[in-house]
Design a protein around this motif. Structure first.
Motif, PDB file in Angstrom:
ATOM      1  N   LEU A   1       0.845  -1.184   0.000  1.00 41.60           N
ATOM      2  CA  LEU A   1       0.000   0.000   0.000  1.00 41.60           C
ATOM      3  C   LEU A   1       0.888   1.244   0.000  1.00 41.60           C
ATOM      4  O   LEU A   1       1.881   1.309   0.723  1.00 41.60           O
ATOM      5  N   TYR A   2       0.522   2.182  -0.829  1.00 39.99           N
ATOM      6  CA  TYR A   2       1.252   3.441  -0.851  1.00 39.99           C
ATOM      7  C   TYR A   2       0.891   4.229   0.406  1.00 39.99           C
ATOM      8  O   TYR A   2      -0.273   4.351   0.761  1.00 39.99           O
ATOM      9  N   ARG A   3       1.896   4.781   1.065  1.00 42.21           N
ATOM     10  CA  ARG A   3       1.644   5.578   2.268  1.00 42.21           C
ATOM     11  C   ARG A   3       2.025   7.025   2.017  1.00 42.21           C
ATOM     12  O   ARG A   3       3.133   7.313   1.603  1.00 42.21           O
ATOM     13  N   ILE A   4       1.053   7.895   2.255  1.00 39.98           N
ATOM     14  CA  ILE A   4       1.282   9.326   2.062  1.00 39.98           C
ATOM     15  C   ILE A   4       1.742   9.909   3.396  1.00 39.98           C
ATOM     16  O   ILE A   4       1.026   9.822   4.398  1.00 39.98           O
ATOM     17  N   HIS A   5       2.936  10.499   3.397  1.00 34.45           N
ATOM     18  CA  HIS A   5       3.467  11.040   4.645  1.00 34.45           C
ATOM     19  C   HIS A   5       3.274  12.534   4.760  1.00 34.45           C
ATOM     20  O   HIS A   5       3.176  13.090   5.843  1.00 34.45           O
ATOM     21  N   HIS A   6       3.243  13.194   3.609  1.00 38.24           N
ATOM     22  CA  HIS A   6       3.163  14.642   3.634  1.00 38.24           C
ATOM     23  C   HIS A   6       2.484  15.092   2.351  1.00 38.24           C
ATOM     24  O   HIS A   6       2.646  14.464   1.306  1.00 38.24           O
ATOM     25  N   ALA A   7       1.712  16.177   2.433  1.00 37.04           N
ATOM     26  CA  ALA A   7       1.092  16.723   1.226  1.00 37.04           C
ATOM     27  C   ALA A   7       1.009  18.230   1.356  1.00 37.04           C
ATOM     28  O   ALA A   7       0.704  18.747   2.435  1.00 37.04           O
ATOM     29  N   ALA A   8       1.308  18.936   0.272  1.00 33.86           N
ATOM     30  CA  ALA A   8       1.222  20.395   0.256  1.00 33.86           C
ATOM     31  C   ALA A   8       0.465  20.825  -0.991  1.00 33.86           C
ATOM     32  O   ALA A   8       0.722  20.319  -2.090  1.00 33.86           O
ATOM     33  N   ILE A   9      -0.479  21.736  -0.805  1.00 32.52           N
ATOM     34  CA  ILE A   9      -1.327  22.154  -1.917  1.00 32.52           C
ATOM     35  C   ILE A   9      -0.546  23.005  -2.917  1.00 32.52           C
ATOM     36  O   ILE A   9       0.136  23.955  -2.545  1.00 32.52           O
ATOM     37  N   LEU A  10      -0.659  22.652  -4.199  1.00 34.72           N
ATOM     38  CA  LEU A  10      -0.107  23.482  -5.275  1.00 34.72           C
ATOM     39  C   LEU A  10      -1.203  24.343  -5.887  1.00 34.72           C
ATOM     40  O   LEU A  10      -0.979  25.472  -6.249  1.00 34.72           O
ATOM     41  N   ASP A  11      -2.387  23.764  -6.060  1.00 31.00           N
ATOM     42  CA  ASP A  11      -3.536  24.530  -6.560  1.00 31.00           C
ATOM     43  C   ASP A  11      -4.802  23.964  -5.917  1.00 31.00           C
ATOM     44  O   ASP A  11      -5.145  22.800  -6.134  1.00 31.00           O
TER      45      ASP A  11
END
Ligand SMILES: [Zn+2]
Length: 245
Positions: A67-77
């Motif tokens: 399973l892919y694990r998302i650790h961090h996300a930042a909005i671009l748009d």
């Protein structure tokens, strides 16, 4: 860990404090990932993982075994205007459903990614009628996936059809001319040869000939329906005021 540019397509809550997120990554294609701690209400991590958001994701894993694990996300748009306008959001939703319906997982499609984000930018802006943006997106998207029909030639008499009503069979990509189609029953879509030329990329201009947006949308719906299970036709969504323009 890898950094990817991702268009969020679908997100659902998982247990108390996690989200399951499906996104189109420019680098990795269609992925589904797990984001722990992304559900708190005033949580920027969670906000960046809402559908129809472009963001930079840092994660690891993926592929058929993990399973892919998302650790961090930042909005671009954040596509603020799309989210603030039901009509824009509905059009953006067709792009999202198209991508969810036609793409296999974990197969990079960078050109389709660019095409999708360009379409969303147009829905976000002023000027272009959304139905035309949708048609341009769908035509190019089908072509990128290898589903572009050939320029119309009658499958039976081999004549190049032009300026006539024809019977198009989306499942086979074949055309029967106005003469050969008689006695052929109903299996197919009745349409015009110039719309098929437009869809095949041989017609002039980006928009459908004669501004026949509704007829072109019907044809595109039928073709997408061949490849995306459960496709709800754009033309059936009567609340979209531009659809029939
Ligand atoms: Zn014929």
């Amino acid at each position: 860990m890898a950094e990817e540019t991702a268009l969020i397509l679908r997100a659902s809550r998982y247990q108390d404090a996690a989200k399951i997120v499906t996104f189109l990554s420019r680098e990795g294609g269609l992925r589904t990932g797990f984001a722990r701690g992304a559900t708190a209400r005033d949580n920027r991590f969670g906000a960046s993982l809402e559908p129809v958001t472009l963001c930079r994701i840092v994660g690891r894993g993926g592929g058929p075994r993990s399973l892919y694990r998302i650790h961090h996300a930042a909005i671009l748009d954040p596509y603020r205007r799309i989210h603030g306008d039901y009509n824009r959001l509905a059009w953006a939703g067709f792009v999202v459903r198209f991508l969810l319906g036609v793409l296999p997982p974990d197969h990079p499609e960078p050109l389709l990614f660019s095409l999708a984000t360009e379409a969303l930018s147009l829905f976000e802006g002023e000027g272009d009628p959304p139905a035309r943006t949708w048609l341009a997106f769908a035509r190019e998207g089908l072509a990128l996936l290898g589903y572009r029909p050939a320029p119309p030639v009658c499958a039976r008499c081999r004549r190049i059809v032009s300026g006539e009503r024809v019977l198009f069979r989306p499942s086979e990509g074949t055309v029967l001319c106005r003469i050969c189609r008689s006695g052929e029953g109903k299996g197919g879509v009745e349409t015009s040869s110039d719309l098929l030329e437009w869809l095949s990329g041989t017609g002039e201009g980006a928009g459908p000939p004669g501004g026949r947006v509704a007829e072109a949308a019907d044809l595109v719906d039928r073709l997408i329906g061949e490849h995306a299970a459960g496709w709800i036709p754009v033309s059936s969504v009567a609340f979209l005021p531009e659809a029939g323009r």
